[in-house]
Scaffold this active site. Structure first.
Site, mmCIF file in Angstrom:
data_model
loop_
_atom_site.group_PDB
_atom_site.id
_atom_site.type_symbol
_atom_site.label_atom_id
_atom_site.label_comp_id
_atom_site.label_asym_id
_atom_site.label_seq_id
_atom_site.Cartn_x
_atom_site.Cartn_y
_atom_site.Cartn_z
ATOM 1 N N VAL A 194 0.696 -20.526 0.554
ATOM 2 C CA VAL A 194 2.074 -20.152 0.886
ATOM 3 C C VAL A 194 2.033 -19.081 1.967
ATOM 4 O O VAL A 194 1.262 -18.122 1.877
ATOM 5 C CB VAL A 194 2.829 -19.637 -0.360
ATOM 6 C CG1 VAL A 194 4.087 -18.887 0.029
ATOM 7 C CG2 VAL A 194 3.202 -20.798 -1.260
ATOM 8 N N LYS A 251 -6.251 3.159 -5.432
ATOM 9 C CA LYS A 251 -7.559 2.663 -5.880
ATOM 10 C C LYS A 251 -8.137 3.565 -6.978
ATOM 11 O O LYS A 251 -8.715 3.079 -7.961
ATOM 12 C CB LYS A 251 -8.504 2.578 -4.682
ATOM 13 C CG LYS A 251 -8.060 1.523 -3.662
ATOM 14 C CD LYS A 251 -8.830 1.647 -2.362
ATOM 15 C CE LYS A 251 -8.382 0.624 -1.335
ATOM 16 N NZ LYS A 251 -8.878 0.914 0.022
#
Ligand code: HSE
Length: 422
Positions: free
Chosen positions: A44, A201
């Site tokens: 997509v 992170k």
């Protein structure tokens, strides 16, 4: 070969295209390790007219993938937070496995996703430090250990900029432009520079290491945007490198989480992580220090991590997403209680009594000076005062900065960098 693992890729940009390419080019070894053939059924994209190097069926409708009964795994590489979170939820509600590289979404929603997923696998190796298998190291390899601390260079763009500034005297803006040109920076590079990306992170790693559910707004996050040549010179003079570090430390039941530029001993291995590379040191109570180094950004490195998750899912061996549930006994250390040594950069009027005023404020806050440098800019009657302190608290530093700012002789906002010398 009994069965295929069919995947749909949402977002066929640099990383998505690399996933498709590596699955084709390394098909034999991937198949041997996965035990099944991993097939990309659909992609997509936002724009069908853009020319791409891949030859898979493309659509612009995410529903084409998340509602396709033949698709086993959705690979989410679209980025962003809210829309990606909706896609992730629907994927899991439709009983499909999810592989995502989306650290920003996970920084906010990892525990909700873990709850929705139950036994459905979620792979997110690509979300932290691209090609370095740090997620699997924490989840599996080090799982016998209490993690005592974790220190990492978690953002390649900022490390690249600092390296350019330190080694090539390049100015901040041109180093950033080069990092963007080389494709390292986020779509919004402010997240690379202001510590936001490294913060995302760090939060993911802290969940794996400690089971702590903190959000970006809960932790200390500062970026590299104010570092200048004086700081680099001071660091050099006293044997330090300057790095943007993500730090997680456990003391009793408190976890300290912070992202900020830090002066670290030049001889430490992590100080030698240069350019766009990432590096992480993890100390476990049984294993001692372990080090991880590699490419934290880039199409192929990130795709390598995505495919490792696909292989794990194909093998049917994936474990609980975050390794273990949120731990109720673990608390986040309040920011103001964090302890460190500090470097100060002050620009002051070069006149008598100023230094005495500064040292008086330091004394009131029980802060002791360790090293000191003063430079004069004669034509402007300005003195630059650069010094480092012995260990003190964030609270004392905040009070000191507030007091210093009130002095008439202070010309610019005081600037500090923390010194990590444990
Ligand atoms: N912009 C990120 C970095 C890419 O520079 O590290 C990988 O997350």
């Amino acid at each position: 070969m009994v069965k295929n693992l069919n995947i749909g890729v949402i977002g066929v940009g640099t990383v998505g295209a690399s996933v498709i390419k590596i699955l084709e080019e390394n098909k034999e070894v991937i198949c041997a390790r996965a035990g099944v053939d991993i097939k990309v059924k659909k992609g997509v994209v936002k724009n069908l007219n853009k020319s791409r190097s891949v030859s898979i069926p493309l659509s612009t409708d995410i529903e084409d993938i998340i509602n396709d009964k033949e698709i086993d795994v959705v690979v989410e590489l679209m980025g962003g937070i809210n829309e990606a979170y909706e896609v992730a939820k629907k994927t899991l509600q439709n009983k499909k496995a999810l592989v995502t590289a989306n650290k920003a979404m996970l920084a906010y929603h990892r525990y909700e996703l873990q709850q929705i997923a139950g036994n459905i696998p979620i792979g997110f190796e690509a979300s932290v430090c691209g090609g370095i298998p740090i997620i699997k190291a924490l989840k599996d390899g080090l799982s016998a250990n209490h993690i005592l601390s974790l220190r990492g260079i978690l953002n390649g763009t900022s490390n690249y900029i600092l390296t350019q500034m330190i080694q090539n005297n390049q100015d901040f803006c041109s180093a950033l432009q080069l990092a963007q040109h080389l494709g390292y920076a986020e779509a919004d590079p402010s997240l690379d520079i202001n510590g936001g990306d490294a913060g995302h992170k760090l939060l993911i790693l802290a969940s794996l290491a400690y089971g702590i559910d903190a959000k970006p707004q809960d932790i200390l996050i500062e970026g590299i945007e104010s570092i200048n040549g004086d700081d680099i010179e001071f660091a050099n003079e006293f044997g330090y490198a300057i790095k943007l570090l993500g730090i997680a430390k456990k003391q009793n039941n408190e976890i300290e989480l912070r992202v900020h530029p830090a002066m670290i001993d030049k001889n430490k291995m992590i100080a030698k992580v240069e350019g766009v590379m990432n590096g992480i040191s993890v100390i476990g109570d049984r294993v001692g220090e372990t080090l991880y180094y590699g490419a934290g950004a880039g199409g192929e490195a990130t795709a390598s991590a995505v495919i490792s998750d696909l292989i794990e899912i194909a093998r049917g061996k994936s474990s609980l997403m975050l390794g273990f549930e949120r731990s109720p006994q673990i608390n986040l250390k309040p920011k103001e209680n964090i302890q460190s040594r500090y470097y100060f950069r002050l620009s002051v009027d070069d006149k008598s009594g100023v230094l005495a005023q500064i040292t008086s404020i330091l004394t009131q806050n029980d802060i002791s000076i360790s090293t000191f440098l003063q430079k004069e800019i004669k034509q402007k009657n300005i003195a630059k005062i650069l010094f480092s302190t012995h260990t003190t608290t964030e609270r004392a530093i905040k009070n000191t900065i507030a007091e210093l700012k009130k002095l008439e002789s202070i010309i610019k906002e005081p600037y500090i960098i923390r010194i990590e010398d444990e």
